[in-house]
Structures are given as structure tokens and as C-alpha cells.
Design a protein around this motif. Sequence first.
Motif, PDB file in Angstrom:
ATOM      1  N   ALA A 176       3.613   2.171 -43.859  1.00 17.73           N
ATOM      2  CA  ALA A 176       2.442   1.310 -44.023  1.00 17.73           C
ATOM      3  C   ALA A 176       1.660   1.621 -45.288  1.00 17.73           C
ATOM      4  N   GLU A 204       2.943   1.391 -33.467  1.00 15.05           N
ATOM      5  CA  GLU A 204       2.389   0.067 -33.743  1.00 15.05           C
ATOM      6  C   GLU A 204       0.928   0.166 -34.185  1.00 15.05           C
ATOM      7  N   THR A 223       0.671   1.752 -37.661  1.00 15.39           N
ATOM      8  CA  THR A 223       0.996   0.750 -38.682  1.00 15.39           C
ATOM      9  C   THR A 223      -0.202  -0.152 -38.957  1.00 15.39           C
ATOM     10  N   ALA A 238       5.784   5.805 -39.497  1.00 19.54           N
ATOM     11  CA  ALA A 238       5.084   4.520 -39.496  1.00 19.54           C
ATOM     12  C   ALA A 238       3.958   4.515 -40.517  1.00 19.54           C
TER      13      ALA A 238
END
Length: 308
Positions: A211, A173, A176, A207
Motif C-alpha cells: 500500500a 484488508e 491496506t 500489505a
Amino acid sequence: MNSNSDLTLLDVTLRDGGYVNGHSWTTREAEAIVRTVGASGVPYVEVGYFREVHEPQRPSASCPPAYLAALAAVTDPPRLAVMVRPGEVPVARIAELTGHGVAMVRVLVSGGSVGKAAPYADAARTAGLAVAMNLTRVSERTDDEIVAAVRACADAGAQLVYLADSNGSLDPETVTEQVGAAVAASPVPIGFHPHDNLGLAFINAKAAMAAGATAVDASIAGIGKGGGNLRLEVIVAHLIVRHGAGLRLDPIAADQTTLAARLRMLADGSTKAVLTGLLDLNLDGAAEFYDMVAANGYDATILTMSDQ
């Protein structure tokens, strides 16, 4: 996710893996690793730090001319890259690298301060070398700080800016969020340098690519500082299976040169690496942490560090 044709892989076995064996790779071992990386189709191999002081028994720690010449002479080698830490070599010496088969200079940017790194980037560009700048310890930075540093790197002449999870503490998370912010703000491509303290290097790399990152670092068997790096064989296999990449896994799977370093990583264990990742501790400054573990054990250390 970016298509595999947009992704640049860079192998860091010799440079980052050198932290496992004290940068004691022989030139012959380095040649074998360069051959393996080249045979796999990975386009770049980082062969060590470029430093002023040379130690004959540790060529990857300083990249002396004879070492670089030997690696450049490997048949069909990948493009060679070196890492430069500002202050460890005179800026004027960057121009020498063009005569030793080096294609890329990667300049470390510590603490988000680009000022000391900028002259090295300028010298590399002037010499006709590709220039990447690596922002270290991004887990300690806010998104705004990362964006400002990325823009400053681009202004300094970087053609590629890496976000380095130096402490091995990022999760998908956060990757990203950070990579997405950097990509949105940057006029140049963004790369990602994962560490595997928490076993998240691969998912973090995915990730980062999703991104918008277009460059990723990895090493054979993941050997590297702290919890190690993204395993080169894993990302290569992923790109072959999921994206039809024109890479080869067999040369990496057959590698024996890194076996001693792999065993050393296994012997050292991973508990300290996991905890430094969870606590977001920089391994260069983790002496206090290691002293506390030695004196009090892991449980007391975790409680103490978590309360700070």
C-alpha cells in the motif's frame, strides 16, 4: 510493492522487547543485539526509551548517557534511534542526543493528538536528528482521523510517520485501507509498526508495503509487547529471497542474547494476546480484561466483552 531499496527496516528488540523482560537488558546484552542488527545489514536499531529518570539495572528503559555511548562505540553499528513519550523527559534534553551517537528520535503520538509531541519533533529537527512520529492504536481510529493526524505530524516536522498496530488487531484488508489513505494524504513517507497477536504481523507488513509504506519495524524472534512484533528474521529472509535485498540472515539466526526473553514469551502463553487482539484492547488498559479472565475464565470473558 515498493522495491526493497525503498524499504527501511528498524529493529525494536531492545525497546519493544523490553516489555517482555522488564527492560532488564544489560549494557553488554544491548551491545550484542546492536552488533547482530548491524551485521544483518538492518540500518536502524531502536535502543530504548529516552526518559528523565534513570534506573541503573534497566538502561533500555531510559537510555542514560553511558548506555548510549557504549552502543555508539560498537564497531560498525546501525544507526541508533530512541523513543520519546511526551512528558517523560524535558524537551530541552533532546539536544543532548546528538552527542551520544543517536541518529533518530521517534516521538509517540497517543490518541491522534499531535500537540504534546510537536515540541519534541521540533527540538529533534533543530538538533539535526532524523524525526519519526508514531501514531499509536490506529486500529481505534477512522481513516479520516489517521489522515488528519498524519498531516499534523508532517506539519510538526516529522520526516516519517508510523502507523502502529498497538493492539495487534489489524488484518491485511484494514492495513491496506489505512496505510493507503495515509500514503495518499501524506507529504512524508509512511511506516508501519505491526504486532503479532493474531499471527498476522508478516502478512500485515506485506500489505502495508504493497500500500506504499516505506518503513517497517521488527524484532529478533518477534519479542515484544503483547503478542510480540514482526519477526526480524522473517522479514529479512523475505526481502532477501523475494527482492534480492543486500541483507544477511545468519547473524540473526545465530543470536543467543534474546533466548531468555523468547522463553519468557513462550512461558507466558499467547491466549490473552490473541483475545486482546480480537477484541481490539489496548494492553496498557487491559487490567479489567485480565481480572475478568482470572475470575471467570476465557469463555465468559469473551461473551461479556463482545456484548459491550
